[in-house]
Design a protein around this motif. Structure first.
Motif, PDB file in Angstrom:
ATOM      1  N   VAL A 171       0.823  -1.202   0.000  1.00  0.00           N
ATOM      2  CA  VAL A 171       0.000   0.000   0.000  1.00  0.00           C
ATOM      3  C   VAL A 171       0.861   1.257   0.000  1.00  0.00           C
ATOM      4  CG1 VAL A 171      -1.656   1.348   1.349  1.00  0.00           C
ATOM      5  CG2 VAL A 171      -2.004  -1.105   1.051  1.00  0.00           C
ATOM      6  N   VAL A 172       1.919   1.278   0.810  1.00  0.00           N
ATOM      7  CA  VAL A 172       2.782   2.463   0.867  1.00  0.00           C
ATOM      8  C   VAL A 172       3.445   2.718  -0.480  1.00  0.00           C
ATOM      9  CG1 VAL A 172       4.895   3.400   1.851  1.00  0.00           C
ATOM     10  CG2 VAL A 172       3.177   2.391   3.343  1.00  0.00           C
ATOM     11  N   LEU A 173       3.998   1.683  -1.091  1.00  0.00           N
ATOM     12  CA  LEU A 173       4.648   1.868  -2.385  1.00  0.00           C
ATOM     13  C   LEU A 173       3.642   2.245  -3.475  1.00  0.00           C
ATOM     14  CD1 LEU A 173       7.261  -1.043  -2.411  1.00  0.00           C
ATOM     15  CD2 LEU A 173       7.688   1.403  -2.118  1.00  0.00           C
ATOM     16  N   GLY A 174       2.497   1.580  -3.479  1.00  0.00           N
ATOM     17  CA  GLY A 174       1.494   1.868  -4.502  1.00  0.00           C
ATOM     18  C   GLY A 174       0.961   3.281  -4.406  1.00  0.00           C
ATOM     19  N   VAL A 175       0.569   3.701  -3.212  1.00  0.00           N
ATOM     20  CA  VAL A 175       0.051   5.057  -3.031  1.00  0.00           C
ATOM     21  C   VAL A 175       1.175   6.081  -3.177  1.00  0.00           C
ATOM     22  CG1 VAL A 175      -1.033   6.635  -1.376  1.00  0.00           C
ATOM     23  CG2 VAL A 175      -1.838   4.282  -1.560  1.00  0.00           C
ATOM     24  N   GLY A 176       2.372   5.702  -2.743  1.00  0.00           N
ATOM     25  CA  GLY A 176       3.498   6.638  -2.798  1.00  0.00           C
ATOM     26  C   GLY A 176       3.849   7.090  -4.202  1.00  0.00           C
ATOM     27  N   VAL A 177       3.980   6.144  -5.133  1.00  0.00           N
ATOM     28  CA  VAL A 177       4.354   6.538  -6.500  1.00  0.00           C
ATOM     29  C   VAL A 177       3.213   7.262  -7.201  1.00  0.00           C
ATOM     30  CG1 VAL A 177       6.014   4.654  -6.710  1.00  0.00           C
ATOM     31  CG2 VAL A 177       3.661   4.300  -7.483  1.00  0.00           C
ATOM     32  N   GLU A 178       1.977   6.985  -6.766  1.00  0.00           N
ATOM     33  CA  GLU A 178       0.821   7.620  -7.405  1.00  0.00           C
ATOM     34  C   GLU A 178       0.666   9.069  -6.949  1.00  0.00           C
ATOM     35  OE1 GLU A 178      -1.998   7.247 -10.264  1.00  0.00           O
ATOM     36  OE2 GLU A 178      -1.074   5.424  -9.461  1.00  0.00           O
ATOM     37  N   THR A 179       0.946   9.331  -5.685  1.00  0.00           N
ATOM     38  CA  THR A 179       0.723  10.678  -5.141  1.00  0.00           C
ATOM     39  C   THR A 179       1.980  11.542  -5.165  1.00  0.00           C
ATOM     40  OG1 THR A 179       1.151   9.863  -2.889  1.00  0.00           O
ATOM     41  CG2 THR A 179      -1.139   9.880  -3.649  1.00  0.00           C
ATOM     42  N   THR A 180       3.154  10.933  -5.390  1.00  0.00           N
ATOM     43  CA  THR A 180       4.405  11.697  -5.439  1.00  0.00           C
ATOM     44  C   THR A 180       5.157  11.346  -6.715  1.00  0.00           C
ATOM     45  OG1 THR A 180       4.459  11.308  -3.038  1.00  0.00           O
ATOM     46  CG2 THR A 180       6.332  12.473  -3.991  1.00  0.00           C
ATOM     47  N   PRO A 181       4.573  11.644  -7.878  1.00  0.00           N
ATOM     48  CA  PRO A 181       5.188  11.233  -9.147  1.00  0.00           C
ATOM     49  C   PRO A 181       6.515  11.912  -9.439  1.00  0.00           C
ATOM     50  CG  PRO A 181       3.355  12.723  -9.537  1.00  0.00           C
ATOM     51  CD  PRO A 181       3.324  12.391  -8.077  1.00  0.00           C
ATOM     52  N   GLU A 182       6.793  13.040  -8.754  1.00  0.00           N
ATOM     53  CA  GLU A 182       8.036  13.770  -9.041  1.00  0.00           C
ATOM     54  C   GLU A 182       9.281  12.965  -8.681  1.00  0.00           C
ATOM     55  OE1 GLU A 182       6.120  15.510  -5.259  1.00  0.00           O
ATOM     56  OE2 GLU A 182       5.507  14.897  -7.280  1.00  0.00           O
ATOM     57  N   ILE A 183       9.146  11.948  -7.824  1.00  0.00           N
ATOM     58  CA  ILE A 183      10.325  11.149  -7.466  1.00  0.00           C
ATOM     59  C   ILE A 183      10.813  10.314  -8.649  1.00  0.00           C
ATOM     60  CG2 ILE A 183       9.577  11.020  -5.061  1.00  0.00           C
ATOM     61  CD1 ILE A 183       8.818   8.095  -5.571  1.00  0.00           C
TER      62      ILE A 183
END
Length: 455
Positions: free
Chosen positions: A396-408
């Motif tokens: 969940v952390v990785l999935g939501v993380g890349v979706e909400t912080t695409p600038e990384i």
């Protein structure tokens, strides 16, 4: 009314009697309104999901109307194929088809990077994945236990939350983004949908979101938020045009769509089991295989005719259980209604004119319910011990993380960033891999080996 050949059978989960079995044909005076009830139960989702995708990738009013029109048409054809089948394509069950929510976030990701042509290219080329699963589903389904399935369904809802909130505020780029009238209108739809669902029973409860949207639509008019100019300009009758937006093929886009097809296959397995469960029996191998193959074939057809992938609609499975009407003849009538509506652009134009805050208020409920369904799968069927909690947390952390912080991901090559920028893909693959490699009850049935999904 039950004809002389109809046996009244107890539904498995409650005291409701089955009024019409799968092969029964109610009189037309009953079948037509029952078919319209199925149409009303699925109409909003069938319209809302293409609207969300079209708005997110920047289509104009006329293009959005056309997309909605094609969504209705393809849903109708796909429903008829599921009900009556063409050779091995179709389950011959009362399954209502429509645009799949699983694909919303991935297709927005693809369209935002490569354009709408890449969306349809990926939809068409990746569709055979689900056809293959249909032929070999008994072996392949073991890779997707409730732990993995539940995580992925939760991610579908979670990754769509920003989209729902943006629409509620008036739509990205709108001059009045976040204005009180936008938030108030979205809030009205939200509160009304939940209130009708929880405090009423019967058809009002089942159609609560649709009723809330209609009320929001009407309230938007005096607020100056409803633009119906496109309705007057739309034609009464228009034939579909294949590949209206062209088609492009990008490997990373195809991989994202392929993974989404895997997930929607699991959803369809659950819906088929839920459908046959209403008449107290298990689905046969032919029904399961035919239903999955139809999902894939009709989704490929959808891509050719400018629509998004189709899948079975769980809310209509619930409607069958609620009404005790499992007749595929009734569902076939629903499919005919959809085809008729799909040939009338004015109907699509009315739907496409839905103000963003109205769509946003409904989307908050719809996407939230998707998350809740995934949560229920995990809570009901997975032992929440340390291993499984670790898999849930990481996925969940990785999935939501890349979706909400695409600038990384900006420093990565475009073809790679669009692939790992899909929260559904990243989180889903993480869940799948960790379930296979972490010690415990993992492997080919890890995280609880019960049936992946059922309604």
């Amino acid at each position: 009314m039950v004809d002389g050949n109809t046996e009244r059978r107890p539904a498995p989960d409650d005291d409701q009697l089955i009024e019409y079995g799968i092969e029964d044909k109610p009189p037309l005076a009953e079948a037509i309104p029952l078919g319209m009830q199925h149409l009303l139960a699925m109409f909003l989702s069938t319209v809302a999901l293409p609207l969300v995708i079209a708005g997110a990738i920047g289509l104009d009013g006329a293009e959005t109307t056309f997309i909605v029109q094609m969504a209705l048409l393809v849903a109708g054809v796909a429903t008829i194929v599921q009900v009556y089948s063409i050779g091995p394509v179709g389950a011959r069950l009362p399954i209502v088809m429509g645009t799949s929510a699983i694909f919303v976030a991935p297709l927005i990701n693809i369209g935002g990077t490569y354009g709408i042509g890449a969306i349809f290219g990926a939809v068409i080329i990746a569709a055979p994945v689900e056809i293959v699963i249909g032929y070999f589903y008994e072996d392949l389904r073991r890779l997707f236990p409730p732990l993995v399935t539940g995580i992925v369904v939760m991610l579908v809802g979670l990754t769509l939350i920003p989209v729902a909130m943006e629409y509620s505020a008036g739509g990205v780029g709108s001059e009045d983004f976040g204005a009180l009238h936008n938030l108030g209108l979205a809030g009205l739809v939200f509160v009304l949908a939940i209130g009708l669902n929880q405090y009423f029973e019967g058809f009002v409860s089942i159609s609560s979101i649709l009723i809330a949207v209609v009320v929001g639509y009407l309230v938007a008019y005096p607020l100056g938020l409803l633009d119906l100019s496109g309705v007057a300009e739309a034609a009464w009758i228009e034939a579909p045009t294949p590949l209206q937006f062209g088609v492009e093929f990008h490997p990373s886009a195809i991989v994202i769509a392929a993974f989404a097809y895997v997930i929607t296959s699991i959803e369809t397995i659950g819906d088929i089991e839920g459908t046959t469960g209403t008449v107290d029996r298990r689905a046969t191998s032919d029904e399961m295989s035919g239903g999955l193959i139809a999902d894939g074939v009709m989704s490929m057809l959808a891509g050719v005719f400018n629509a998004f992938p189709n899948t079975s609609f769980s809310q209509n499975v619930g409607l069958i259980g609620f009404t005790g009407v499992a007749s595929r003849f009734v569902v076939g009538i629903c499919g005919v209604f959809l085809v008729i509506l799909g040939l009338v652009p004015k109907v699509a134009a009315v739907a496409a004119a839905m103000p963003d805050p109205v769509l946003g208020g409904a989307a908050v409920v719809l996407f939230g319910m998707i998350f809740s369904i995934g949560l229920r799968i995990v809570a009901d069927r997975v032992e929440l011990e340390r291993r499984n909690l670790t898999i849930i947390a990481a996925s969940v952390v990785l999935g939501v993380g890349v979706e909400t912080t695409p600038e990384i991901l900006e420093q990565l090559p475009e073809s790679v960033s669009v692939l790992v920028g899909s929260g559904l893909l990243v989180g889903g693959v993480t869940a799948l891999v960790l379930n296979l490699v972490l010690p415990g009850d993992g492997g080919l049935g890890g995280g609880s080996s019960q049936t992946p999904m059922s309604d």
